[in-house]
Scaffold this active site. Structure first.
Site: not given
Length: 349
Positions: A71, A189, A223, A244
């Protein structure tokens, strides 16, 4: 490890993504970066109607297909209120503690175009004024505010600058690659995984890997608020592997230098058989694959399953320290994650 990703390319693309603001709901510029990098590799992406880019690298005729998701949306905020003193109250985008952004530089993305610089402060920021009250202050949406880098002393002057309720706010990533190979930044992230998927695509396009499976790649843009992969994963997906960040910290098995297979998170366990196939692939390729459980976490694989997806799903990713704060990983983890993906794609199904 039989096949490596190009780490120079990976870190270059990662820095480009990290320095492109993309809080959840405001991801157009980052999606365009993904599309531009793919175009340079001779790959054309399509978009879902929610704006998520997808692309495919075909395997042999009749081969099963695996989708790798990552994402591009990140944590951030929106303007909730223009205060009488001209400063801004915020509402969070994504799940983080307000204390992790206190003191951070930010950009307000004006609805009319352009940006305003700002700094995250609290309502009792000066220790010389508030003393013990500052140390005892709870950091939340009532006590954290945004101080604009503009001459404004009241709400009317702030509105005159073009600021509106609903404007997006992004954090300065402060992205750095150190001499020791660490990448320090907000938003690893999950821009680290997006860069890895692009590096995997590069390796295949340049002929360094022969696919045994058809590879789909899906980059979600919602996400952080839980519904990124609820729709849009290619319909012929036989397996979904979410890529991820792996949560590093006390009590965890993940490490900043390795790739992790998450076997369970807040949404429950992932598919055991698919996880075992990934473990066997790592063993055969000589990749240090950790297994771990994340107590406060969910992924695009979780979202796909919750939406009714009928295929096995797994979760892998590079180890990232201080998740949802000022994060850090190492190029070793980027390399290991990319290597595992390439090894799985080239392994006989």
């Amino acid at each position: 490890m039989d096949i490596d990703i190009d780490l120079t390319y990976t870190t270059r693309v990662l820095l480009r993504l990290l320095n492109t603001p993309s809080p959840t709901g405001f991801t157009e510029d980052a999606v365009r970066v993904v599309e531009e990098e793919l175009a340079a590799l001779g790959v054309t992406a399509t978009r879902t109607r929610k704006g998520a880019p997808r692309w495919t690298l075909p395997g042999p005729e009749g081969a099963r297909s695996v989708t790798f998701s990552a994402h591009v949306d990140t944590l951030g905020a929106m303007v909730k209120e223009i205060r009488p003193n001209g400063r801004l109250r915020l509402t969070r985008l994504g799940g983080y503690d307000w204390a992790t952004v206190e003191g951070e530089y930010a950009l307000v993305h004006l609805q009319g175009g352009g940006t305003l610089g700002a700094t995250v402060v609290n309502v009792k920021q000066s220790t010389h004024v508030w003393g013990q009250e500052l140390r005892e202050l709870t950091r939340d949406e009532r006590t954290i505010e945004l101080r604009l880098d503009a001459v404004t002393r009241d709400d009317e002057e702030t509105r005159a600058l073009g600021v509106q309720v609903g404007d997006f706010v992004s954090w300065d990533p402060r992205a750095v690659v150190t001499d020791a190979g660490y990448v320090k930044s907000r938003h690893l992230d999950n821009k680290a995984a997006v860069a890895i998927l692009l590096a995997v695509t590069k390796a295949v396009r340049e002929g360094h890997a022969t696919l045994a499976r058809t590879a789909h790649f899906f980059v979600s843009n919602y996400e952080e608020v839980g519904h990124g992969a609820a729709v849009g994963v290619p319909a012929d997906t036989d397996e979904l592997v979410a890529v991820d960040m792996a949560a590093v910290g006390e009590g965890q098995n993940s490490d900043e230098h390795t790739v992790t297979l998450c076997v369970k998170d807040s949404s429950g366990p992932y598919d055991h058989a698919l996880g075992n196939r990934l473990r066997e692939t790592a063993r055969a390729a000589g990749i240090d694959l950790r297994t771990d459980i994340y107590p406060y976490y969910s992924s695009d694989a979780s979202a796909a399953w919750a939406a009714g997806a009928d295929y096995p799903a797994a979760l892998i990713g590079p180890g990232v320290d201080a998740s949802h704060a000022y994060e850090r990983t190492h190029v070793d983890a980027l390399r290991a994650t990319g290597g595992l993906i390439l090894a799985y794609l080239t392994r006989e199904a």
